[in-house]
Design an enzyme around this catalytic site. Sequence first.
Site, PDB file in Angstrom:
ATOM      1  N   TYR A 124       0.821  -1.218   0.000  1.00 37.67           N
ATOM      2  CA  TYR A 124       0.000   0.000   0.000  1.00 37.67           C
ATOM      3  C   TYR A 124       0.851   1.262   0.000  1.00 37.67           C
ATOM      4  CZ  TYR A 124      -3.780   3.114   1.583  1.00 37.67           C
ATOM      5  OH  TYR A 124      -4.706   4.115   1.698  1.00 37.67           O
ATOM      6  N   LYS A 173      -0.431 -13.939   1.038  1.00 38.74           N
ATOM      7  CA  LYS A 173      -0.325 -14.480  -0.321  1.00 38.74           C
ATOM      8  C   LYS A 173       1.077 -15.077  -0.468  1.00 38.74           C
ATOM      9  CE  LYS A 173      -2.069 -15.002  -4.506  1.00 38.74           C
ATOM     10  NZ  LYS A 173      -3.281 -15.762  -4.816  1.00 38.74           N
ATOM     11  N   ASP A 206      -7.056 -14.561  -1.502  1.00 39.71           N
ATOM     12  CA  ASP A 206      -8.184 -14.731  -2.429  1.00 39.71           C
ATOM     13  C   ASP A 206      -9.233 -15.663  -1.837  1.00 39.71           C
ATOM     14  OD1 ASP A 206      -5.907 -16.277  -2.712  1.00 39.71           O
ATOM     15  OD2 ASP A 206      -6.227 -16.747  -4.811  1.00 39.71           O
ATOM     16  N   ASP A 230      -6.513  -3.129   3.680  1.00 37.71           N
ATOM     17  CA  ASP A 230      -7.288  -2.032   3.107  1.00 37.71           C
ATOM     18  C   ASP A 230      -8.525  -2.589   2.397  1.00 37.71           C
ATOM     19  OD1 ASP A 230      -7.648   0.709   2.229  1.00 37.71           O
ATOM     20  OD2 ASP A 230      -7.008   0.046   0.250  1.00 37.71           O
ATOM     21  N   ASP A 234     -12.827  -3.078   4.028  1.00 33.67           N
ATOM     22  CA  ASP A 234     -14.004  -2.538   3.345  1.00 33.67           C
ATOM     23  C   ASP A 234     -14.973  -3.654   2.958  1.00 33.67           C
ATOM     24  OD1 ASP A 234     -13.138   0.071   3.551  1.00 33.67           O
ATOM     25  OD2 ASP A 234     -13.647   0.564   1.480  1.00 33.67           O
TER      26      ASP A 234
END
Length: 337
Positions: A124, A173, A206, A230, A234
């Site tokens: 990020y 990941k 994922d 992030d 949400d």
Amino acid sequence: MSQSIAVIKGDGIGPEIMDATLRVLDALDCGLQYEFVDAGLGALEKHGTLIPKESLDAIEKHSIALKGPLTTPIGKGFSSINVQLRRHFDLYANVRPAISFPGTRSRYDDIDMITVRENTEGAYLADGQEYTDDGNTALSVIKVTRKGSERIVRYAFELARSQNRKKVTAVHKANIIKTSSGLFLDIAREIAEEYPEIEFQEMIVDNACMQLVMNPHQFDVVVTTNLFGDIISDLCAGLVGGLGLAPGANIGEKAAIFEAVHGSAPDITGKKIANPCALLLAAAQMLDHLGMPEKGTAIRQGIRTVLETRNDMVTPDMGGTGNTDSFAEALVEYVGR
Ligand SMILES: NC(=O)c1ccc[n+]([C@@H]2O[C@H](COP(=O)([O-])OP(=O)(O)OC[C@H]3O[C@@H](n4cnc5c(N)ncnc54)[C@H](O)[C@@H]3O)[C@@H](O)[C@H]2O)c1
């Protein structure tokens, strides 16, 4: 005990929802004293800077701030004030609860989970962002450190322990991004061994997104790196009906800033219909952090009860016929009982 805090009312609907929130805090008799300081568009107009030094000094002095949403001006080379505050105070943990409330348009009931997002490094904030000379290739460097990973994972486990939560899921990941995500996962595994009473789970990001949508009740505390956090936080806000009830805390060793996740909502500013709940829930997080969890619980319970029983006092975004002031009034009545 008297505790002082810095209060940034913020831009747009910020002052409206902050006034409502402070009314409820005062009714709870928390012994809080407020120092009001400027930031955002208001500060730019008044002081020529988005975050005046006096505001930073006040946050440092009180070590706690309650912050309304801030407008970052577009297209004039201004960087996000929120990112600046996180950097300045090294606010390494972004803590976002997702809790179901009645009357929200959400897919599930009874969700009660927390995302703990690393806030200071990772993709990020990728350093060294540049284009090659021909402009056809973009580059950036992802930096993940042992220090950054250790402190965020430890924070997640300590939070789970303090709230009697049962499980921490590390989202990563590492199967593909073997260095930066791999280091985070290795460290998560190490730290997990220090907390044998808390179940540790690891999940590839994922799959985590799919599992969150299909079976969110399996999650309790999720800990992850900055960019995944992030996105996931949400996603979790969406699971409980959107940003209207989404609070967030940015926590460091020396300071902590509590805020609503939503922005300054220029489209409804001044109409007195802004929902104060996200900021109120951030204030509840602040009270937990200050060692007053029973007062934090009173706010959460109050919101639940008012949403269930006082449609006439609730803001239109929640299907009510009331406004910001009446919502606060109903909560004051509830917590003052
Ligand atoms: N934490 C922050 O300070 C923060 C976060 C996000 C955006 N922003 C800033 O806010 C400004 C507006 O951004 P945006 O329009 O993309 O997002 P926004 O969150 O302000 O608004 C999106 C939509 O949600 C509604 N909404 C937001 N909060 C609400 C509330 N409490 N009650 C009822 N409805 C609400 C708005 O009316 C709007 O329709 C921008 O300048 C942006 O930079 C600040």
